[in-house]
Design a protein around this motif. Structure first.
Motif, PDB file in Angstrom:
ATOM      1  N   LYS A  69    -107.505  91.993-102.966  1.00 25.66           N
ATOM      2  CA  LYS A  69    -107.205  90.567-102.731  1.00 25.66           C
ATOM      3  C   LYS A  69    -105.737  90.237-103.042  1.00 25.66           C
ATOM      4  CE  LYS A  69    -111.963  88.998-103.507  1.00 25.66           C
ATOM      5  NZ  LYS A  69    -112.797  87.912-104.090  1.00 25.66           N
ATOM      6  N   HIS A 105    -120.675  81.351 -97.407  1.00 27.98           N
ATOM      7  CA  HIS A 105    -120.324  80.488 -98.552  1.00 27.98           C
ATOM      8  C   HIS A 105    -119.839  79.107 -98.121  1.00 27.98           C
ATOM      9  CE1 HIS A 105    -120.863  83.807-101.247  1.00 27.98           C
ATOM     10  NE2 HIS A 105    -119.877  84.518-100.736  1.00 27.98           N
ATOM     11  N   ARG A 109    -120.583  76.077-100.152  1.00 27.48           N
ATOM     12  CA  ARG A 109    -120.335  76.133-101.596  1.00 27.48           C
ATOM     13  C   ARG A 109    -119.109  75.307-101.972  1.00 27.48           C
ATOM     14  NH1 ARG A 109    -122.089  80.494-104.963  1.00 27.48           N
ATOM     15  NH2 ARG A 109    -123.067  82.103-103.704  1.00 27.48           N
ATOM     16  N   PHE A 114    -116.686  75.958-103.821  1.00 32.61           N
ATOM     17  CA  PHE A 114    -115.433  76.717-103.951  1.00 32.61           C
ATOM     18  C   PHE A 114    -114.917  77.231-102.602  1.00 32.61           C
ATOM     19  CE2 PHE A 114    -118.978  79.660-104.907  1.00 32.61           C
ATOM     20  CZ  PHE A 114    -118.747  80.670-103.977  1.00 32.61           C
ATOM     21  N   ARG A 147    -112.324  94.670-112.175  1.00 29.83           N
ATOM     22  CA  ARG A 147    -112.157  93.240-112.486  1.00 29.83           C
ATOM     23  C   ARG A 147    -111.854  93.009-113.949  1.00 29.83           C
ATOM     24  NH1 ARG A 147    -116.997  91.640-108.389  1.00 29.83           N
ATOM     25  NH2 ARG A 147    -115.732  91.022-106.567  1.00 29.83           N
ATOM     26  N   HIS A 195    -112.968  92.526-103.394  1.00 25.60           N
ATOM     27  CA  HIS A 195    -114.267  92.180-102.820  1.00 25.60           C
ATOM     28  C   HIS A 195    -114.965  93.480-102.470  1.00 25.60           C
ATOM     29  CE1 HIS A 195    -117.368  90.591-100.145  1.00 25.60           C
ATOM     30  NE2 HIS A 195    -117.048  91.599 -99.352  1.00 25.60           N
TER      31      HIS A 195
HETATM   32  P1  CMP Z   1    -116.290  87.885-103.339  1.00 26.09           P
HETATM   33  O1  CMP Z   1    -117.080  89.105-103.643  1.00 26.09           O
HETATM   34  O2  CMP Z   1    -115.058  88.073-102.537  1.00 26.09           O
HETATM   35  O3  CMP Z   1    -117.225  86.817-102.582  1.00 26.09           O
HETATM   36  C1  CMP Z   1    -117.001  85.410-102.646  1.00 26.09           C
HETATM   37  C2  CMP Z   1    -115.924  85.044-103.615  1.00 26.09           C
HETATM   38  O4  CMP Z   1    -115.847  83.701-103.998  1.00 26.09           O
HETATM   39  C3  CMP Z   1    -116.129  85.786-104.911  1.00 26.09           C
HETATM   40  O5  CMP Z   1    -115.850  87.161-104.710  1.00 26.09           O
HETATM   41  C4  CMP Z   1    -115.180  85.038-105.847  1.00 26.09           C
HETATM   42  O6  CMP Z   1    -113.882  85.610-105.905  1.00 26.09           O
HETATM   43  C5  CMP Z   1    -115.058  83.666-105.193  1.00 26.09           C
HETATM   44  N1  CMP Z   1    -115.509  82.604-106.062  1.00 26.09           N
HETATM   45  C6  CMP Z   1    -114.751  81.567-106.474  1.00 26.09           C
HETATM   46  N2  CMP Z   1    -115.455  80.748-107.254  1.00 26.09           N
HETATM   47  C7  CMP Z   1    -116.701  81.266-107.360  1.00 26.09           C
HETATM   48  C8  CMP Z   1    -117.885  80.865-108.039  1.00 26.09           C
HETATM   49  N3  CMP Z   1    -117.948  79.776-108.771  1.00 26.09           N
HETATM   50  N4  CMP Z   1    -118.973  81.667-107.916  1.00 26.09           N
HETATM   51  C9  CMP Z   1    -118.948  82.792-107.136  1.00 26.09           C
HETATM   52  N5  CMP Z   1    -117.850  83.206-106.480  1.00 26.09           N
HETATM   53  C10 CMP Z   1    -116.732  82.457-106.589  1.00 26.09           C
END
Ligand code: CMP
Length: 139
Positions: free
Chosen positions: A10, A53, A56, A58, A103, A116
């Motif tokens: 990322k 998402h 959501r 975010f 991470r 990711h």
């Molecule tokens: P990723 O595996 O790329 O899939 C969705 C991404 O949303 C996740 O990793 C996080 O980096 C991002 N993200 C940001 N805020 C949230 C949250 N509250 N819960 C889950 N994912 C989040």
């Protein structure tokens, strides 16, 4: 048998020049990079890729972050590639990630969490097809 998964390094990681360091951790976990390209994701790509998402809270921030700088999209191959990759990535929120994971080592926040990885074999296929043509993958 060897299987495949999809990975993204990322923008927080490419910005800090961690492409090699992250890739080394993937390789040390038994995964092989069989396709790789550095791209600037468009808003349309990010919205499409993260379509599940969309509702959501975010989502808008996530799309802004993923288009904030270069990413490296990769196809990884290995025994049990999805599970292996998830293990070496660690938990989505770096506060919950185990010692020695990507991470835990590098992520800045739940959003800027450096990598990711696909969460299932079905999604791995969908995500690989989203970014790669078959001839770009050389096993
Ligand atoms: P990723 O595996 O790329 O899939 C969705 C991404 O949303 C996740 O990793 C996080 O980096 C991002 N993200 C940001 N805020 C949230 C949250 N509250 N819960 C889950 N994912 C989040």
């Amino acid at each position: 048998a060897a299987t495949r998964t999809f990975s993204i390094i990322k923008p927080d990681a490419t910005r800090r020049n961690l492409t090699g360091a992250v890739t080394k951790m993937l390789e040390d976990a038994g995964l092989r990079v069989v396709a790789s390209k550095r791209i600037q994701m468009t808003r349309e790509q990010a919205e499409g890729f993260y379509g599940v998402h969309r509702e959501r809270p975010f989502f808008a921030d996530l799309v802004a972050f993923m288009t904030s700088g270069p990413v490296v999209v990769q196809v990884l191959e290995g025994e049990d590639a999805v599970a292996r990759n998830r293990e070496v990535m660690g938990a989505t929120n770096p506060e919950n990630a185990a010692e020695g994971t990507i991470r835990k080592t590098y992520a800045e926040s739940i959003e800027a969490n450096s990598v990711h990885g696909s969460d299932s074999a079905e999604n791995a296929k969908i995500e690989i097809d989203f970014f790669f043509k078959p001839e770009e993958i050389v096993g």
